[in-house]
Scaffold this active site. Structure first.
Site, mmCIF file in Angstrom:
data_model
loop_
_atom_site.group_PDB
_atom_site.id
_atom_site.type_symbol
_atom_site.label_atom_id
_atom_site.label_comp_id
_atom_site.label_asym_id
_atom_site.label_seq_id
_atom_site.Cartn_x
_atom_site.Cartn_y
_atom_site.Cartn_z
ATOM 1 C CG ASP A 52 130.270 64.224 6.203
ATOM 2 O OD1 ASP A 52 130.775 64.391 7.333
ATOM 3 O OD2 ASP A 52 129.112 63.788 6.025
ATOM 4 C CB SER A 53 133.884 67.793 9.188
ATOM 5 O OG SER A 53 135.046 67.000 9.096
ATOM 6 C CG ASP A 91 132.545 60.818 6.802
ATOM 7 O OD1 ASP A 91 132.388 59.729 7.385
ATOM 8 O OD2 ASP A 91 132.619 61.909 7.401
ATOM 9 C CE LYS A 121 132.953 58.971 10.142
ATOM 10 N NZ LYS A 121 131.726 59.805 10.066
ATOM 11 C CD GLU A 123 126.689 61.339 9.463
ATOM 12 O OE1 GLU A 123 125.504 61.737 9.525
ATOM 13 O OE2 GLU A 123 127.662 62.112 9.429
ATOM 14 C CD GLU A 190 129.517 64.091 15.793
ATOM 15 O OE1 GLU A 190 129.666 63.356 14.800
ATOM 16 O OE2 GLU A 190 129.531 65.339 15.720
HETATM 17 O O1 KIV Z 1 133.038 64.402 9.282
HETATM 18 C C1 KIV Z 1 133.685 64.301 10.343
HETATM 19 O O2 KIV Z 1 134.678 64.993 10.588
HETATM 20 C C2 KIV Z 1 133.229 63.327 11.324
HETATM 21 C C3 KIV Z 1 133.831 63.406 12.695
HETATM 22 C C4 KIV Z 1 133.269 64.563 13.426
HETATM 23 C C5 KIV Z 1 133.669 62.150 13.434
HETATM 24 O O3 KIV Z 1 132.394 62.529 11.033
#
Ligand code: KIV
Length: 272
Positions: A52-53, A91, A121, A123, A190
């Site tokens: 989600d980055s 994510d 994924k 969090e 992280e």
């Molecule tokens: O969203 C992302 O890129 C991440 C990484 C920083 C692990 O969760």
């Protein structure tokens, strides 16, 4: 240190657990589009994370919170179309799984069905255990994410190193064990102290992929645009830049602009 490297036709969640057992480190990088994913897959990356980055890197938001499920599905399906070898983890974005396990399951099913990704994924630890369990009952592989969890940035207040104090470190170890018990196939850790990260990796049998978590974990992940040096403003200690693409690209663009203005481009050979 083991250098064992088994050759896998396709990387699965099982391959990652096997790699950890064999002492082979796992490589993971982010991608949000077809072209980048194709290059990564061809280079032999083990895991692509459709993170989600993308909210920051692709859309220019300050945090990861605004990205939507539809946008994540768009990015993930572009990545999936490119790959032949690696595992694609996607994510679940903020607001699509917290607090309501039915919602979490619906979101994970949409990711799997509409993007073709291989795993999701999420969090968090104990607080989202019900959501994780429900997603797992549908046969969807889940990766956890502990330590600095950017979707909770407004709770933390800063992006500094997490779990430096004993209480938070103990909670993190408990959460990692819980994620393993629930059935997660791995987790991202992280920005936590290297010693703690190593302790976590040693205390569970599922792979721990670190970002800013030192070398004692089972694999590493970075944001591809950061490690390629496309982003300039972000300079954490853990980031190794393999290229300075920001400078390279700026010079290329300047060269093109100049060639167009001076009518050097296109030449005789570059036209029909
Ligand atoms: O969203 C992302 O890129 C991440 C990484 C920083 C692990 O969760």
């Amino acid at each position: 240190m083991s250098t064992a490297k088994k050759s896998y036709k396709r990387i699965t969640t099982k391959s990652l657990v096997e790699m950890k057992a064999n002492g082979e480190k796992i490589s993971m990088l982010t991608a949000y589009d077809y072209t980048m994913a194709k290059i990564l897959d061809t280079a032999g990356i083990d895991v692509i994370l459709v993170g989600d980055s993308a909210s920051n890197v692709m859309a220019g938001h300050e945090t990861t919170l605004p990205i939507t499920l539809n946008e994540m599905i768009y990015h993930a399906s572009s990545v999936v179309r490119a790959i032949e070898h690696c595992l694609v983890v996607v994510d679940l974005p903020f607001g699509t799984y917290q607090g309501n396990s039915k919602n979490a399951l619906d979101s994970a099913i949409r990711i799997m069905k509409e993007s073709g990704g291989h795993a999701v994924k999420l969090e968090g630890g104990g607080e989202i255990a019900e959501s994780i369990s429900r997603i797992l009952t549908a046969g969807i592989p889940v990766m956890g994410h502990l330590g600095l969890t950017p979707q909770s940035i407004y709770k933390f207040g800063t992006y500094t190193v997490r779990a430096k104090e004993e209480e938070e470190a103990n909670k993190l170890i408990e959460d990692a064990k819980l994620l393993e018990q629930l059935g997660c196939f791995g987790l991202v850790l992280e920005k936590v102290p290297a010693k703690l990260a190593e302790k976590v990796a040693k205390s569970i049998s599922i792979p721990v992929i670190g970002i800013g978590a030192g070398g004692g974990v089972d694999g590493q992940v970075l944001v591809t645009h950061d490690m390629l040096g496309m982003t300039h403003e972000f300079n954490p200690r853990f980031l190794r830049r393999y290229l300075d693409l920001h400078t390279e690209m700026t010079n290329a663009f300047k060269g093109y602009i100049s060639d167009v203005k001076s009518q050097d481009f296109p030449s005789e050979k570059e036209q029909y």
